[in-house]
Design a protein around this motif. Structure first.
Motif, short mmCIF file in Angstrom:
data_model
loop_
_atom_site.label_atom_id
_atom_site.label_comp_id
_atom_site.label_asym_id
_atom_site.label_seq_id
_atom_site.Cartn_x
_atom_site.Cartn_y
_atom_site.Cartn_z
N LEU A 98 0.83 -1.20 0.00
CA LEU A 98 0.00 0.00 0.00
C LEU A 98 0.86 1.26 0.00
CD1 LEU A 98 -2.74 1.38 0.07
CD2 LEU A 98 -2.69 1.19 2.56
N LYS A 99 1.89 1.28 0.83
CA LYS A 99 2.79 2.44 0.87
C LYS A 99 3.50 2.60 -0.47
CE LYS A 99 6.56 4.51 3.46
NZ LYS A 99 7.54 4.37 4.52
N GLN A 100 3.88 1.49 -1.09
CA GLN A 100 4.53 1.54 -2.39
C GLN A 100 3.61 2.14 -3.45
OE1 GLN A 100 5.28 -2.17 -4.53
NE2 GLN A 100 7.40 -1.47 -4.84
N ARG A 101 2.35 1.72 -3.48
CA ARG A 101 1.39 2.24 -4.45
C ARG A 101 1.18 3.74 -4.27
NH1 ARG A 101 -4.03 0.29 -3.54
NH2 ARG A 101 -4.82 2.37 -3.44
N ILE A 102 1.05 4.17 -3.04
CA ILE A 102 0.85 5.59 -2.75
C ILE A 102 2.08 6.40 -3.16
CG2 ILE A 102 0.58 7.26 -0.87
CD1 ILE A 102 -1.18 5.08 0.53
N ALA A 103 3.26 5.89 -2.83
CA ALA A 103 4.50 6.60 -3.18
C ALA A 103 4.65 6.70 -4.69
CB ALA A 103 5.71 5.89 -2.57
N LYS A 104 4.37 5.63 -5.41
CA LYS A 104 4.50 5.65 -6.86
C LYS A 104 3.49 6.59 -7.50
CE LYS A 104 6.69 1.20 -7.61
NZ LYS A 104 6.57 -0.12 -8.23
N GLN A 105 2.28 6.66 -6.96
CA GLN A 105 1.30 7.60 -7.49
C GLN A 105 1.77 9.03 -7.29
OE1 GLN A 105 -2.35 6.53 -5.50
NE2 GLN A 105 -2.89 5.02 -7.04
N ARG A 106 2.32 9.33 -6.13
CA ARG A 106 2.81 10.68 -5.84
C ARG A 106 3.98 11.04 -6.76
NH1 ARG A 106 1.84 15.64 -4.92
NH2 ARG A 106 3.29 16.69 -3.57
#
Length: 143
Positions: free
Chosen positions: A40-48
């Protein structure tokens, strides 16, 4: 990632923290840093990172659908995202979806019988161009 100095890497991390626009190379480097994150943290970071690199628009308020995502079959093919890479750099991560296992290659006709090299993400089909033009040798005819 190869080709980025320690100073350039630190600048990319600073820009991410400050919410400043990122170059394609900086975004690719930062995607690599997310490899050890929880999903989840990876997905959020990549979106940002994608938002700051200007390759992905923020989620629309209605339904959480993404705006500006490449269309699937039946829709027009969007023009490739133009990247400017410095010598000795590595670009192997899609700036749109974060796919990190490289790209498919395609050729698009260019003037004078040449072809432009296009990188295509196998997951989301985002297209990138790095300005490489392939031209036939003198004395040969293009197919």
């Amino acid at each position: 990632m190869g080709g980025m100095s320690t100073r350039a890497k630190a600048e990319a991390r600073r820009k991410l923290q400050a919410g400043e626009p990122l170059t394609g190379l900086e975004a690719s480097y930062l995607y690599g840093l997310t490899a050890g994150f929880a999903p989840l943290k990876q997905r959020i970071a990549k979106q940002r990172i994608a938002e700051l690199a200007g390759t992905r628009k923020r989620q629309a308020a209605e339904g959480g659908k993404l705006e500006g995502k490449p269309s699937g079959a039946g829709g027009p093919t969007p023009p490739p995202v133009e990247l400017t890479l410095e010598p000795d750099t590595v670009f192997d991560t899609c700036l749109t979806c974060g796919y990190a296992d490289g790209f498919k290659l395609a050729l698009e006709r260019a003037g004078a019988g040449g072809a432009q090299l296009i990188l295509i993400c196998p997951r989301c089909h985002q297209r990138y161009t790095v300005g490489l033009i392939i031209t036939p040798e003198k004395g040969t005819t293009p197919p």
